[in-house]
Design an enzyme around this catalytic site. Structure first.
Site, PDB file in Angstrom:
ATOM      1  N   SER A 136       0.852  -1.187   0.000  1.00 29.90           N
ATOM      2  CA  SER A 136       0.000   0.000   0.000  1.00 29.90           C
ATOM      3  C   SER A 136       0.885   1.233   0.000  1.00 29.90           C
ATOM      4  CB  SER A 136      -0.883  -0.012   1.251  1.00 29.90           C
ATOM      5  OG  SER A 136      -1.469   1.245   1.494  1.00 29.90           O
ATOM      6  N   TYR A 149      -2.397  -0.596  10.704  1.00 27.96           N
ATOM      7  CA  TYR A 149      -2.353  -0.919   9.278  1.00 27.96           C
ATOM      8  C   TYR A 149      -1.064  -0.420   8.622  1.00 27.96           C
ATOM      9  CZ  TYR A 149      -3.581  -0.946   4.330  1.00 27.96           C
ATOM     10  OH  TYR A 149      -3.558  -1.162   2.968  1.00 27.96           O
TER      11      TYR A 149
END
Length: 232
Positions: A136, A149
């Site tokens: 990501s 995250y």
């Protein structure tokens, strides 16, 4: 590599980026195995995609062992691992529980480590292979409420770089793919509503990037690729 001869394992392949990548690779002649934690969802996706599917929680060592045995049985070989399994989580530093933090790290990072380790053992024995870690843009830049995250994705960058240093001499290509915001069920499950979704990336764009990374001649590899929407 010749995609028509590729034999690919995709974790988290029942929806989103994993699903579209399996679909695109299959259209080019690849043989593909997908896995996921929900047996019914995986069975349905496998039938739709004309691929092999198996229920597996890749954060568990026993399931990873079962997954690789299944893959080698069905494909008779393996030359691509796509570490795509992962979940999102939003929570402030002071509100994130240790249990939630640990769960995110196990699903997003431990799973990649376990699958990467199993694949590396096999690829080293053959002196060839490909590992793609789907991460990501959170690996590169943090944001509020992203402690669990983002830290899991930043740690994946560390894994990727270590694997590149260790495995390059064995003709094993290791690439990290960092998508910016992609419109999938991933955000929906977090209760997040995208702004201007028509201008955001779709899973197919990330699948195209993944296939492009694999398609270049084996003599070269792309260490990292960041994928942005043109005008989000």
């Amino acid at each position: 590599m010749d995609l028509s001869k590729s034999k690919v394992l995709i974790t988290g392949g029942s929806s989103g980026i994993g699903y579209e990548t399996a679909k695109l690779l299959r259209s080019q002649g690849a043989q593909v195995v997908i896995c996921g934690r929900n047996a019914q969802t995986i069975e349905k996706a496998a039938q739709e995609l004309d691929v092999f599917g198996i229920q597996a929680d890749v954060s568990k060592e026993d399931d990873v062992e079962k997954l690789f045995a299944f893959t080698l049985d069905k494909l008779s070989d393996l030359n691509v691992l796509i570490n795509n399994a992962g979940i999102g989580f939003m929570g402030s530093l002071v509100e994130t529980s240790v249990a939630d933090f640990t769960r995110i790290w196990e699903i997003n990072l431990k799973s990649a480590f376990l699958c990467g380790q199993a694949a590396a053992k096999y690829f080293i024995s053959k002196n060839t292979g490909n590992i793609l870690n789907i991460s990501s843009m959170g690996a590169l830049k943090g944001f509020a409420n992203g402690s669990a995250y983002v830290s899991s994705k930043a740690a994946m960058s560390g894994l990727t770089m270590c694997w590149q240093a260790e495995l390059r001499k064995h003709n094993i290509r290791v690439t990290q793919v960092n998508p910016s915001e992609v419109i999938t069920d991933f955000a929906v499950k977090l209760g997040y509503e995208s702004v201007n979704p028509e201008n955001k990336l779709k899973a197919i764009e990330i699948a195209q990037a993944i296939v492009g990374v694999l398609a270049i001649n084996d003599i070269g590899f792309i260490p990292e690729i960041n994928v942005w929407a043109t005008n989000p």
